[in-house]
Design a protein around this motif. Sequence first.
Motif, PDB file in Angstrom:
ATOM      1  N   LEU A  10       5.908  -6.888   2.375  1.00  0.00           N
ATOM      2  CA  LEU A  10       5.292  -6.441   1.192  1.00  0.00           C
ATOM      3  C   LEU A  10       4.945  -4.946   0.995  1.00  0.00           C
ATOM      4  CD1 LEU A  10       3.082  -9.714   1.311  1.00  0.00           C
ATOM      5  CD2 LEU A  10       4.878  -9.114  -0.364  1.00  0.00           C
ATOM      6  N   ILE A  11       4.639  -4.641   1.931  1.00  0.00           N
ATOM      7  CA  ILE A  11       4.098  -2.842   1.927  1.00  0.00           C
ATOM      8  C   ILE A  11       5.189  -2.217   1.503  1.00  0.00           C
ATOM      9  CG2 ILE A  11       3.489  -1.084   3.333  1.00  0.00           C
ATOM     10  CD1 ILE A  11       1.663  -3.087   5.114  1.00  0.00           C
ATOM     11  N   GLU A  12       6.413  -2.437   1.788  1.00  0.00           N
ATOM     12  CA  GLU A  12       7.695  -1.883   1.403  1.00  0.00           C
ATOM     13  C   GLU A  12       7.855  -1.821  -0.134  1.00  0.00           C
ATOM     14  OE1 GLU A  12      11.086  -3.231   3.682  1.00  0.00           O
ATOM     15  OE2 GLU A  12      10.254  -2.388   5.439  1.00  0.00           O
ATOM     16  N   GLN A  13       7.232  -2.861  -0.866  1.00  0.00           N
ATOM     17  CA  GLN A  13       7.311  -2.902  -2.193  1.00  0.00           C
ATOM     18  C   GLN A  13       6.342  -2.452  -3.159  1.00  0.00           C
ATOM     19  OE1 GLN A  13       8.166  -7.100  -3.088  1.00  0.00           O
ATOM     20  NE2 GLN A  13       9.142  -7.386  -0.931  1.00  0.00           N
ATOM     21  N   LEU A  14       5.183  -1.712  -2.562  1.00  0.00           N
ATOM     22  CA  LEU A  14       4.228  -1.238  -3.139  1.00  0.00           C
ATOM     23  C   LEU A  14       4.267   0.089  -3.478  1.00  0.00           C
ATOM     24  CD1 LEU A  14       1.081  -2.660  -0.903  1.00  0.00           C
ATOM     25  CD2 LEU A  14       2.000  -3.566  -3.093  1.00  0.00           C
ATOM     26  N   ASN A  15       3.794   0.708  -4.774  1.00  0.00           N
ATOM     27  CA  ASN A  15       3.664   1.961  -5.181  1.00  0.00           C
ATOM     28  C   ASN A  15       2.533   2.664  -4.307  1.00  0.00           C
ATOM     29  OD1 ASN A  15       1.318   1.877  -6.773  1.00  0.00           O
ATOM     30  ND2 ASN A  15       2.456   1.057  -8.464  1.00  0.00           N
ATOM     31  N   ASP A  16       2.852   4.167  -4.488  1.00  0.00           N
ATOM     32  CA  ASP A  16       1.780   4.900  -3.611  1.00  0.00           C
ATOM     33  C   ASP A  16       0.272   4.525  -4.254  1.00  0.00           C
ATOM     34  OD1 ASP A  16       3.345   6.083  -2.490  1.00  0.00           O
ATOM     35  OD2 ASP A  16       3.562   8.255  -3.774  1.00  0.00           O
ATOM     36  N   GLU A  17      -0.097   4.125  -5.573  1.00  0.00           N
ATOM     37  CA  GLU A  17      -1.379   3.999  -5.801  1.00  0.00           C
ATOM     38  C   GLU A  17      -1.974   2.337  -4.886  1.00  0.00           C
ATOM     39  OE1 GLU A  17      -3.893   2.648 -10.001  1.00  0.00           O
ATOM     40  OE2 GLU A  17      -2.168   3.696  -9.927  1.00  0.00           O
ATOM     41  N   GLN A  18      -0.939   1.578  -5.227  1.00  0.00           N
ATOM     42  CA  GLN A  18      -1.250   0.454  -4.405  1.00  0.00           C
ATOM     43  C   GLN A  18      -1.296   0.401  -2.852  1.00  0.00           C
ATOM     44  OE1 GLN A  18       2.226  -1.652  -5.930  1.00  0.00           O
ATOM     45  NE2 GLN A  18       0.993  -2.729  -7.401  1.00  0.00           N
ATOM     46  N   LEU A  19      -0.613   1.363  -2.249  1.00  0.00           N
ATOM     47  CA  LEU A  19      -0.749   1.662  -0.834  1.00  0.00           C
ATOM     48  C   LEU A  19      -2.169   2.323  -0.529  1.00  0.00           C
ATOM     49  CD1 LEU A  19       2.864   2.891  -0.112  1.00  0.00           C
ATOM     50  CD2 LEU A  19       1.802   0.957   0.989  1.00  0.00           C
ATOM     51  N   SER A  20      -2.362   3.278  -1.505  1.00  0.00           N
ATOM     52  CA  SER A  20      -3.706   3.984  -1.333  1.00  0.00           C
ATOM     53  C   SER A  20      -4.947   2.945  -1.196  1.00  0.00           C
ATOM     54  CB  SER A  20      -3.974   4.829  -2.601  1.00  0.00           C
ATOM     55  OG  SER A  20      -5.279   5.484  -2.262  1.00  0.00           O
ATOM     56  N   ALA A  21      -4.958   1.949  -1.968  1.00  0.00           N
ATOM     57  CA  ALA A  21      -5.893   0.754  -1.979  1.00  0.00           C
ATOM     58  C   ALA A  21      -5.835   0.024  -0.865  1.00  0.00           C
ATOM     59  CB  ALA A  21      -5.861  -0.004  -3.263  1.00  0.00           C
ATOM     60  N   LEU A  22      -4.659  -0.375  -0.363  1.00  0.00           N
ATOM     61  CA  LEU A  22      -4.371  -1.113   0.716  1.00  0.00           C
ATOM     62  C   LEU A  22      -4.874  -0.177   2.117  1.00  0.00           C
ATOM     63  CD1 LEU A  22      -3.585  -3.820   2.111  1.00  0.00           C
ATOM     64  CD2 LEU A  22      -0.968  -2.791   2.103  1.00  0.00           C
ATOM     65  N   LEU A  23      -4.629   1.016   2.032  1.00  0.00           N
ATOM     66  CA  LEU A  23      -4.988   1.760   3.069  1.00  0.00           C
ATOM     67  C   LEU A  23      -6.446   1.750   3.472  1.00  0.00           C
ATOM     68  CD1 LEU A  23      -4.488   3.891   5.515  1.00  0.00           C
ATOM     69  CD2 LEU A  23      -4.333   5.582   3.763  1.00  0.00           C
ATOM     70  N   ASP A  24      -7.214   1.698   2.308  1.00  0.00           N
ATOM     71  CA  ASP A  24      -8.679   1.921   2.128  1.00  0.00           C
ATOM     72  C   ASP A  24      -9.250   0.356   2.713  1.00  0.00           C
ATOM     73  OD1 ASP A  24      -8.874   4.450   0.968  1.00  0.00           O
ATOM     74  OD2 ASP A  24      -9.234   3.597  -0.958  1.00  0.00           O
ATOM     75  N   LEU A  25      -8.594  -0.545   2.403  1.00  0.00           N
ATOM     76  CA  LEU A  25      -8.962  -1.863   2.665  1.00  0.00           C
ATOM     77  C   LEU A  25      -8.714  -1.812   4.143  1.00  0.00           C
ATOM     78  CD1 LEU A  25     -10.038  -4.801   2.011  1.00  0.00           C
ATOM     79  CD2 LEU A  25      -7.473  -5.435   1.476  1.00  0.00           C
TER      80      LEU A  25
END
Length: 75
Positions: A10-25
Amino acid sequence: MNIRQELLSLIEQLNDEQLSALLDLALSFKNGEKPVNSAVESQAYQDWVSPENDIYDEVFADELTPILLMERRFR
């Protein structure tokens, strides 16, 4: 597929903005913090469901009365 593999897929499909939010989480989880305030714990939700905010009895009084009367007859 195990959870780790599914998450990586799933991570491979995320854009940079979504990855940033996921990283914070993920960092919040790692640090043992409670990362999000669940809806049922929020003050806004508690206010919404409080007895002071209960308007349903008034709004639906006309519709509930016949139902309550029917229930009493069948008891």
